[in-house]
Design a protein around this motif. Sequence first.
Motif, PDB file in Angstrom:
ATOM      1  N   UNK A   1     -61.317 -28.799 -87.330  1.00 33.81           N
ATOM      2  CA  UNK A   1     -62.765 -29.031 -87.237  1.00 33.81           C
ATOM      3  C   UNK A   1     -63.295 -29.599 -88.539  1.00 33.81           C
ATOM      4  N   UNK A   2     -62.783 -29.104 -89.670  1.00 35.69           N
ATOM      5  CA  UNK A   2     -63.250 -29.587 -90.964  1.00 35.69           C
ATOM      6  C   UNK A   2     -62.800 -31.021 -91.226  1.00 35.69           C
ATOM      7  N   UNK A   3     -61.636 -31.379 -90.718  1.00 30.78           N
ATOM      8  CA  UNK A   3     -61.103 -32.725 -90.952  1.00 30.78           C
ATOM      9  C   UNK A   3     -61.904 -33.782 -90.215  1.00 30.78           C
ATOM     10  N   UNK A   4     -62.185 -33.551 -88.940  1.00 32.20           N
ATOM     11  CA  UNK A   4     -62.942 -34.536 -88.152  1.00 32.20           C
ATOM     12  C   UNK A   4     -63.567 -33.840 -86.948  1.00 32.20           C
ATOM     13  N   UNK A   5     -64.839 -33.527 -87.068  1.00 33.39           N
ATOM     14  CA  UNK A   5     -65.532 -32.840 -85.978  1.00 33.39           C
ATOM     15  C   UNK A   5     -65.518 -33.669 -84.698  1.00 33.39           C
ATOM     16  N   UNK A   6     -65.662 -34.975 -84.825  1.00 28.56           N
ATOM     17  CA  UNK A   6     -65.690 -35.830 -83.635  1.00 28.56           C
ATOM     18  C   UNK A   6     -64.362 -35.798 -82.881  1.00 28.56           C
ATOM     19  N   UNK A   7     -63.273 -35.597 -83.596  1.00 30.75           N
ATOM     20  CA  UNK A   7     -61.982 -35.492 -82.912  1.00 30.75           C
ATOM     21  C   UNK A   7     -61.948 -34.279 -81.996  1.00 30.75           C
ATOM     22  N   UNK A   8     -62.616 -33.204 -82.414  1.00 28.67           N
ATOM     23  CA  UNK A   8     -62.635 -32.005 -81.596  1.00 28.67           C
ATOM     24  C   UNK A   8     -63.527 -32.198 -80.374  1.00 28.67           C
ATOM     25  N   UNK A   9     -64.674 -32.822 -80.554  1.00 29.10           N
ATOM     26  CA  UNK A   9     -65.533 -33.081 -79.397  1.00 29.10           C
ATOM     27  C   UNK A   9     -64.853 -34.067 -78.444  1.00 29.10           C
ATOM     28  N   UNK A  10     -64.093 -34.988 -79.002  1.00 26.98           N
ATOM     29  CA  UNK A  10     -63.355 -35.946 -78.190  1.00 26.98           C
ATOM     30  C   UNK A  10     -61.907 -35.486 -78.004  1.00 26.98           C
ATOM     31  N   UNK A  11     -61.760 -34.228 -77.647  1.00 32.58           N
ATOM     32  CA  UNK A  11     -60.426 -33.643 -77.450  1.00 32.58           C
ATOM     33  C   UNK A  11     -59.629 -34.385 -76.377  1.00 32.58           C
ATOM     34  N   UNK A  12     -60.332 -35.104 -75.498  1.00 34.57           N
ATOM     35  CA  UNK A  12     -59.680 -35.749 -74.364  1.00 34.57           C
ATOM     36  C   UNK A  12     -59.412 -37.232 -74.587  1.00 34.57           C
TER      37      UNK A  12
END
Length: 221
Positions: free
Chosen positions: A74-85
Amino acid sequence: MSHHLHASPRRTLRTLVLLVCAALFATVGLTGTASGHGSTVTPVSRNYGCWLRWGNDFQNPSMQQQDPMCWQAWQTDTNAMWNWNGLYREGVAGNHQAAIPNGQLCSAGRTQDGRYRAMDAVGDWKATSLSRTFTINLLDQARHGADYIRVYITRQGYNAGTPLSWSSLELVQSTGRYAPAGNYYVNNVNAGSRTGRHIVYTIWQASHLDQSYYFCSDVTF
């Protein structure tokens, strides 16, 4: 609790802004461009698991102790987590090992300018307990279909303290085509005599174009 009851107008406004931002992030994660893709949901992939466990509470500092690998993600890239798919590459043409370097398998070769690079981090990721014969459930939100799904498992004796490499994996199952649907199931995946901690590595080759998805799922047999 008194500092909450007597919050300043500035602090109250800041709290409201954070809540609005969280709601907007959630909307993007669920209905934005990434919603046209998918992930393995059983056993849960690293990216989907972090979103599933913390998507509604991603600013909670307790995550750092309770789920440190998701915390660093989450700290590295929040958008990557929201775009998990949306963890995929295009134009691989089936040459997966040529396109994805060792040590970068879980991020699809640092795809999308390294957005998912935290997935490659070595550490104590939350693991799913599995029997040696199990089923993979892959979610396809946009019903792309699948040319094939390939399932790899790390070899017995794999050192979870080292970056994942192709030589650490064994192909255990490869499927045929799947017609477009919301979920695809790979049944009777056999882990053989494996015990302990492993990674299940799943490649989903979507049918709508040359788009390959790569998922790392941490498991314990």
